[in-house]
Structures are given as structure tokens and as C-alpha cells.
Design a protein around this motif. Structure first.
Motif, PDB file in Angstrom:
ATOM      1  N   GLY A 188      32.185  49.346  39.296  1.00 25.39           N
ATOM      2  CA  GLY A 188      33.517  49.774  39.152  1.00 25.39           C
ATOM      3  C   GLY A 188      34.476  48.620  38.382  1.00 25.39           C
ATOM      4  N   VAL A 189      35.647  48.980  37.831  1.00 24.35           N
ATOM      5  CA  VAL A 189      36.313  47.966  37.303  1.00 24.35           C
ATOM      6  C   VAL A 189      37.121  47.021  38.413  1.00 24.35           C
ATOM      7  CG1 VAL A 189      38.472  47.996  35.844  1.00 24.35           C
ATOM      8  CG2 VAL A 189      36.926  49.587  35.316  1.00 24.35           C
ATOM      9  N   PHE A 190      37.390  47.647  39.236  1.00 20.07           N
ATOM     10  CA  PHE A 190      37.916  46.688  40.297  1.00 20.07           C
ATOM     11  C   PHE A 190      37.040  45.668  40.802  1.00 20.07           C
ATOM     12  CE2 PHE A 190      39.142  45.623  44.709  1.00 20.07           C
ATOM     13  CZ  PHE A 190      40.528  45.263  44.613  1.00 20.07           C
ATOM     14  N   ASN A 191      35.804  46.075  41.066  1.00 14.09           N
ATOM     15  CA  ASN A 191      34.990  45.157  41.709  1.00 14.09           C
ATOM     16  C   ASN A 191      34.583  44.038  40.502  1.00 14.09           C
ATOM     17  OD1 ASN A 191      34.836  46.353  44.077  1.00 14.09           O
ATOM     18  ND2 ASN A 191      33.183  47.673  43.653  1.00 14.09           N
ATOM     19  N   ALA A 192      34.153  44.706  39.275  1.00  9.34           N
ATOM     20  CA  ALA A 192      34.082  43.628  38.268  1.00  9.34           C
ATOM     21  C   ALA A 192      35.175  42.706  38.087  1.00  9.34           C
ATOM     22  CB  ALA A 192      34.152  44.408  36.801  1.00  9.34           C
ATOM     23  N   ILE A 193      36.430  43.071  38.168  1.00  5.06           N
ATOM     24  CA  ILE A 193      37.623  42.050  38.298  1.00  5.06           C
ATOM     25  C   ILE A 193      37.289  41.311  39.379  1.00  5.06           C
ATOM     26  CG2 ILE A 193      39.918  41.536  38.625  1.00  5.06           C
ATOM     27  CD1 ILE A 193      40.625  44.368  37.236  1.00  5.06           C
ATOM     28  N   ILE A 194      37.067  41.405  40.498  1.00  2.95           N
ATOM     29  CA  ILE A 194      37.056  40.486  41.812  1.00  2.95           C
ATOM     30  C   ILE A 194      35.724  39.421  41.221  1.00  2.95           C
ATOM     31  CG2 ILE A 194      36.018  40.382  43.961  1.00  2.95           C
ATOM     32  CD1 ILE A 194      37.585  42.893  44.688  1.00  2.95           C
ATOM     33  N   ALA A 195      34.620  40.240  40.561  1.00  2.08           N
ATOM     34  CA  ALA A 195      33.348  39.346  40.556  1.00  2.08           C
ATOM     35  C   ALA A 195      33.658  38.295  39.335  1.00  2.08           C
ATOM     36  CB  ALA A 195      32.313  40.062  39.772  1.00  2.08           C
ATOM     37  N   ILE A 196      34.519  38.466  38.212  1.00  2.00           N
ATOM     38  CA  ILE A 196      34.757  37.763  37.352  1.00  2.00           C
ATOM     39  C   ILE A 196      35.627  36.668  37.789  1.00  2.00           C
ATOM     40  CG2 ILE A 196      35.804  37.356  34.888  1.00  2.00           C
ATOM     41  CD1 ILE A 196      34.620  40.327  34.290  1.00  2.00           C
TER      42      ILE A 196
END
Length: 291
Positions: free
Chosen positions: A151-159
Motif C-alpha cells: 500500500g502507498v501509506f506503508n510504502a511511505i513509512i518504509a521509505i
């Protein structure tokens, strides 16, 4: 501090900013980067107005159409207009990079200030940073998204998490170089609190390398977001996102190479723009490169 002294400080700061702006305007590479970034931001903001079609609307009878007046970039495997999807994809790709770097900046700079100013805290923080940096950033991001879910939100957190160590290290190094300077020692001798010294005397003087690093890192964050979406861990179909669009075009490269060409060009131009601007800011803000 008297009003005249405060006014003098404001005047000096304004003159410094004016000089930096003039130097930046004279830097051709930085201006090219700024033009590219400005264009991408405008595309993202004006997406509903400049898109020629609904980016989600399918037209199976018009699959794999070549670029034409009706479809500037052609259509994809489901007959969706690629130009409109690239335009709307700018919103998500830029937002992903900016928010992720914003998270890393907020956490990394604050942590780096503490690590650089307090030796006891430094040891604990830097050992954690060493652990994070022992893993390649993109592999760590993939692992984090694998745990949290795609998901986009989790990708943002990961990056954002994988970007924090870089901000900590550059902030810490800058604080260490200023911690024993005369003006900091003078402020400490007058009884100024640590938080005031950090906020008033150290933080403003370490912003230059942080700004340069953050600008350059935006390109890496956008590219990482595209990679995660390409792997199916970021934006999910049918959301228009450049990395996801490249991924969906893989099996049709022989039939419709334009499906991959235009989102790749969008990623390339955006990353190039931030790199150009970051290089220009480095040249302008680095005192060693001043005439």
C-alpha cells in the motif's frame, strides 16, 4: 537583545538569502532542475484540468492504441489513456517522495542534534543507525512493507524509516563540527539552556548541508517508491502510479512499448530535476565553493 540588534540580525539574514538566491539563479544546472521540478509540481496540481481522459476509465475496444491526437501517449492493455494516467501518477509519486523525506527529516534531524550534542546519547543512537545501515535501503524497505502489507501509506513509512539514518549521520556530523566553536561556548558560558543553544546557535548553521542532502534524497525516495510499486508493494491497481504502470507494461513490451516508455520518462525527468537542483544547492551553499 535590543531592537536595533534584532533588526541588524534580520537585515544580515535577508542579505544572505538574497545573495544565495542570486547565486542560485546564476547556476544553470540548478535552474534546469528547478524548471523540471516546477513543471512536475504544476502537472500534479493541475492534473484534473490538463488530463484529457478519466485515468481509470477502460475502453477494451481501444487497447494498445499508439500515441495519437485522441490519446497523446496511447492506451494500455485495458484501453486506459496513458497520458492521463501519467499526469495523475505525478501526484502520487511526488507525494510519496516528499512525505517520506519529510518524515525522515523530522525524525533524523532531531535525533542527529541529540546525538551530536550529547556524547552519552550518541553511542546508543549511532549503534542503532549502524544496524539500520547494515541492510541495503531498498531491501529494508521491502522487508518493512512485507511486514506492514502493501500500500502507498506503508510504502511511505518504509521509505521514511530507511531514509532516517542518512539524516541522522549528516546532522550529527555537522553538530560535532560546531559544538566546540567559540560562539557556542560563549552561549553556554552565559547560562543558555541546551535547547536554546541547539535551536538558536547550532540548528540554523547546519541547515545548508541538510537542505542539500534532503533535496538530493528526494530523487532517491521517488525512485524507491517507484521500485516498491513496480514490485507490487506500493500503489495497487488501478491507482495510476509510475512504477506500477511500468510493472503492468512488462508483458506487453513487444506489442506496446509506449506503455513503459512514458512512465519511465516521467521518473527519469523527475529524478534528474531533483539531482540537478541538489547539485546546484550544494554549489551555492558550500562555502568552500564560493568565489
Amino acid at each position: 537583545m535590543s531592537e536595533s540588534q534584532a533588526a541588524l540580525e534580520v537585515s544580515v539574514l535577508e542579505n544572505q538569502w538574497a545573495l544565495l538566491v542570486r547565486r542560485l539563479v546564476q547556476h544553470k544546472t540548478a535552474m534546469i532542475g528547478l524548471v523540471i521540478i516546477t513543471a512536475m509540481v504544476l502537472v500534479a496540481l493541475l492534473a484534473p484540468a490538463i488530463a484529457s481522459h478519466d485515468p481509470l476509465k477502460q475502453d477494451i475496444s481501444n487497447r494498445f492504441a499508439r500515441p495519437s491526437r485522441d490519446h497523446y501517449f496511447g492506451t494500455d492493455a485495458l484501453g486506459r489513456d496513458l497520458y492521463s494516467r501519467v499526469v495523475f501518477g505525478a501526484r502520487l509519486s511526488l507525494m510519496l517522495g516528499v512525505v517520506a523525506v519529510g518524515i525522515a527529516f523530522s525524525v533524523g534531524v532531531l535525533t542527529g542534534l541529540l546525538a551530536g550534542y550529547y556524547p552519552r546519547v550518541d553511542m546508543v543512537i549511532m549503534r542503532l543507525v549502524d544496524i539500520l545501515m547494515a541492510f541495503p535501503a531498498i531491501l529494508l524497505a521491502i522487508a518493512i512493507v512485507g511486514v506492514l502489507g502493501p500500500g502507498v501509506f506503508n510504502a511511505i513509512i518504509a521509505i521514511g524509516i530507511t531514509s532516517i539514518p542518512g539524516f541522522i549521520r549528516i546532522t550529527r556530523a555537522s553538530v560535532l563540527s560546531l559544538r566546540q566553536t567559540e560562539y557556542v561556548e560563549a552561549a553556554r558560558a552565559t547560562g543558555a539552556a541546551d535547547i536554546r543553544i541547539l535551536y538558536r546557535h547550532i540548528f540554523p548553521n547546519i541547515m545548508a548541508p541538510i537542505i542539500v542532502f534532503g533535496t538530493l534524497h528526494l530523487s532517491s525516495a521517488i525512485l524507491s517508491g517507484a521500485i516498491l510499486s513496480f514490485l507490487g508493494l506500493g500503489a495497487q491497481p488501478p491507482t495510476p502510479e509510475w512504477g506500477a504502470m511500468v510493472s503492468s507494461s512488462r508483458q506487453y513490451l513487444h506489442l506496446a512499448p509506449h506503455m513503459a516508455l512514458f512512465p519511465i520518462l516521467a521518473i527519469f525527468l523527475t529524478v534528474l530535476g531533483f539531482n540537478f537542483l541538489g547539485d546546484g544547492l550544494r554549489d551555492v551553499l558550500d562555502p568552500r565553493l564560493k568565489n
